[in-house]
Design a protein around this motif. Structure first.
Motif, short mmCIF file in Angstrom:
data_model
loop_
_atom_site.label_atom_id
_atom_site.label_comp_id
_atom_site.label_asym_id
_atom_site.label_seq_id
_atom_site.Cartn_x
_atom_site.Cartn_y
_atom_site.Cartn_z
N LYS A 1 -11.45 9.54 -62.39
CA LYS A 1 -10.95 8.16 -61.59
C LYS A 1 -11.80 7.09 -61.93
O LYS A 1 -11.74 5.99 -62.04
N MET B 1 -14.27 21.01 -58.83
CA MET B 1 -13.30 20.27 -59.07
C MET B 1 -12.95 18.90 -58.64
O MET B 1 -12.27 17.96 -59.25
N ASP B 2 -13.29 18.76 -57.32
CA ASP B 2 -13.34 17.18 -56.80
C ASP B 2 -14.22 16.37 -57.57
O ASP B 2 -13.89 15.16 -57.65
N LYS B 3 -15.46 17.01 -58.04
CA LYS B 3 -16.23 16.15 -58.71
C LYS B 3 -15.58 15.63 -60.11
O LYS B 3 -15.73 14.50 -60.44
N GLU C 1 -0.77 10.93 -47.89
CA GLU C 1 -1.51 12.19 -47.43
C GLU C 1 -1.72 12.21 -45.96
O GLU C 1 -1.78 13.24 -45.75
N LEU D 1 -12.50 15.36 -60.90
CA LEU D 1 -11.23 14.18 -60.51
C LEU D 1 -12.01 13.14 -60.03
O LEU D 1 -11.69 11.75 -60.51
N GLY D 2 -13.21 13.06 -59.48
CA GLY D 2 -13.96 11.75 -59.14
C GLY D 2 -14.29 11.04 -60.38
O GLY D 2 -14.26 9.91 -60.57
N ASN E 1 -8.93 13.72 -45.28
CA ASN E 1 -10.19 13.39 -46.18
C ASN E 1 -9.75 12.51 -47.35
O ASN E 1 -10.36 11.60 -47.71
N ARG E 2 -8.56 13.13 -48.07
CA ARG E 2 -8.16 12.04 -49.26
C ARG E 2 -7.66 10.67 -48.81
O ARG E 2 -8.18 9.87 -49.45
N GLU F 1 -10.73 8.70 -48.24
CA GLU F 1 -11.13 8.26 -49.78
C GLU F 1 -10.78 7.12 -50.28
O GLU F 1 -11.22 6.28 -50.99
N THR G 1 -8.44 18.51 -44.80
CA THR G 1 -8.32 18.06 -46.35
C THR G 1 -7.35 16.86 -46.66
O THR G 1 -7.94 15.87 -47.39
N CYS G 2 -6.07 16.80 -46.28
CA CYS G 2 -5.34 15.51 -46.49
C CYS G 2 -5.65 14.31 -45.68
O CYS G 2 -5.96 13.21 -46.40
#
Length: 501
Positions: free
Chosen positions: A9, A1-3, A121, A5-6, A142-143, A146, A139-140
């Motif tokens: 973006k 899922m993260d990939k 975040e 979204l990346g 990390n965002r 990023e 997790t927060c």
């Protein structure tokens, strides 16, 4: 899922870059045309207009887009044609605003928006830290990292979470990164000192604490921690580097050196104190009893084994006994006379002696013993309630097809779907088919068992892994159901379709 979204973006960023480039190119083209017209003498001078004919410049009105009609929730065809990427891009462009000629304003707006999201975040991560939810806080953070990679607070906060989770190396690396961005960050120094102390790097931790005291001389917590570290390293009370040199040091040859006589002292070895164990301690350690006491092993989380736990059967043994009672290995056989009054005259002498004395060969004794124990096990079997009970008993009966068939026969076919639920495996299904094929005569309705297995969840996926041998067994079982149990053709065809025969 993260990939995913990346990737989305990155696509949006590329689209914005292309749009900015085209806008700059168009502005450059307009400017070049204006300069060319000026060189050719076609440039109109910017003179003031004639009095009373000056027209006020009307503000440029941006054409408002007609508000599109909302798509109804049940209009699935319209939703299929809806362009999600375009809508997201429009929302982002509305937040950032129109791009300027040199794109500086848009870039600053983007950075500002990214920092706002990163601060959001970070606030969420701080809330999770207060609730001691370290994984969610990480997790927060990390965002936030990023979005903004040059903020030392995010790294230091994530290092605190790793420190609470005993991930000491990760905590040290995050604090180091925070100090690279901000060398005067006191909290990062203290957290790195705590991580290094627990990792065993006492000198490095002491260096960090010394740096904290240089930045904040009134930090009592750092001073207390530093004194404790010096005590552990054995350096408490030693002279610092700024203290004057001692008379014995080679750096001060001019100072006179006094001769000191060696003093001989007798060192008396102290014998370790004998600890008297109480009766409770002896009982806990099993002293005086022929038993082995199993004590719990205490290890930190990062040293514990990652292997799955294995079930161990625990049997009760009376205190003082070291072996488990086993059933007798010999059986006494008594002769039963025939109704006609005949004796064992037809038997040979060795056979009659064997019956009289009860002596058997080891092979026959083992067969008789296995038969008795199996008969006891089958009588003690109870229908399972869930898949755990079934698998435990099924594995104990592994290798004994007769006992497995008896165990399967005491299970109500209607309860098979609720017993297995989602826990039925392809190997167990293959074993069940094999048992039904080999011992079909023990079951009153084999068809009911086949239908019940079809109702288990994920059965269609398990049927795909049936081997050729399993399908041959199923074909013979269905023939038995048709000829012996008189099952209808519709039921047989339905079972063939479900088992993919």
């Amino acid at each position: 899922m993260d990939k995913a979204l990346g990737i989305q973006k990155q696509i949006r960023d590329n689209a914005k870059t292309v749009n900015n480039y085209l806008t700059d190119l168009q502005n450059w083209e307009v400017e070049m045309k204006r300069k060319e017209a000026a060189l050719n003498g076609q440039f109109e001078q910017d003179l003031p207009p004639v009095r009373s004919r000056a027209k006020k410049e009307k503000p440029v009105q941006v054409a408002k887009k007609k508000q599109e009609e909302r798509i109804h929730s049940s209009d699935y065809q319209a939703w299929e044609k809806f362009d999600v990427e375009k809508a997201c891009e429009e929302v982002d462009m509305a937040d950032v605003g129109p791009t300027s000629l040199d794109s500086k304003r848009s870039e600053s707006a983007k950075l500002e928006k990214l920092r706002e999201e990163a601060q959001y975040e970070k606030g969420r991560g701080n809330t999770f830290v207060k609730l001691a939810k370290w994984d969610e806080a990480i997790t927060c953070y990390n965002r936030a990292i990023e979005l903004v990679k040059d903020d030392a607070i995010y790294y230091a906060n994530r290092g605190l979470c790793y420190l609470k989770k005993d991930s000491l190396h990760l905590a040290e690396s995050d604090c180091t990164e925070a100090l690279r961005l901000d060398p005067t960050y006191v909290k990062a120094l203290q957290r790195r000192a705590a991580a290094r102390e627990r990792l065993g790097s006492l000198r490095a931790a002491a260096t960090d604490l010394t740096r904290v005291l240089e930045l904040e001389p009134k930090n009592n917590q750092a001073r207390t921690q530093l004194s404790a570290l010096k005590t552990r390293m054995g350096t408490k009370g030693s002279k610092s580097k700024s203290s004057p040199p001692s008379p014995l040091s080679p750096s001060s040859p001019s100072t006179p050196v006094k001769e000191t006589k060696p003093v001989v002292t007798n060192i008396v070895e102290e014998k370790p104190a004998i600890k008297l164990e109480s009766a409770d301690d002896k009982w806990r350690d099993g002293i005086g009893e022929n038993i082995t006491v199993i004590k719990p092993v205490k290890k930190p989380p990062h040293l514990r084994s990652k292997r799955p736990l294995k079930p161990i059967t625990i049997k009760e043994i009376q205190l003082g006994k070291t072996t488990i009672e086993k059933p007798p290995t010999r059986l006494k056989i008594e002769e039963i006379p025939d109704t006609n009054g005949s004796t064992d005259s037809n038997k040979t002498e060795p056979e009659r002696l064997t019956n009289e004395r009860g002596d058997f060969s080891p092979e026959s004794t083992k067969l008789v013993q296995d038969a008795v124990t199996k008969e006891k096990d089958v009588k003690s079997l109870t229908p399972p309630v869930n898949s755990v009970q079934f698998m435990t008993q099924w594995k104990e009966l592994q290798g004994n097809a007769d006992a497995q068939s008896d165990y399967l026969s005491i299970i109500d076919p209607c309860k098979i779907p609720s017993i297995f639920a989602n826990a039925l495996e392809s190997s167990v299904l293959s074993q069940l088919v094999s048992v039904l094929h080999a011992h079909a005569h023990k079951f009153s309705r084999v068809t009911a068992y086949l239908q019940a297995l079809c109702n288990v969840k994920r059965f269609s996926a398990l049927a795909m892994f049936l081997s050729v041998e399993d399908k041959q067994h199923l074909t013979k079982i269905l023939e038995h159901c048709k000829t012996v149990e008189n099952s209808s053709d519709e039921v047989i065809e339905d079972l063939k379709n479900k088992y993919e025969l």
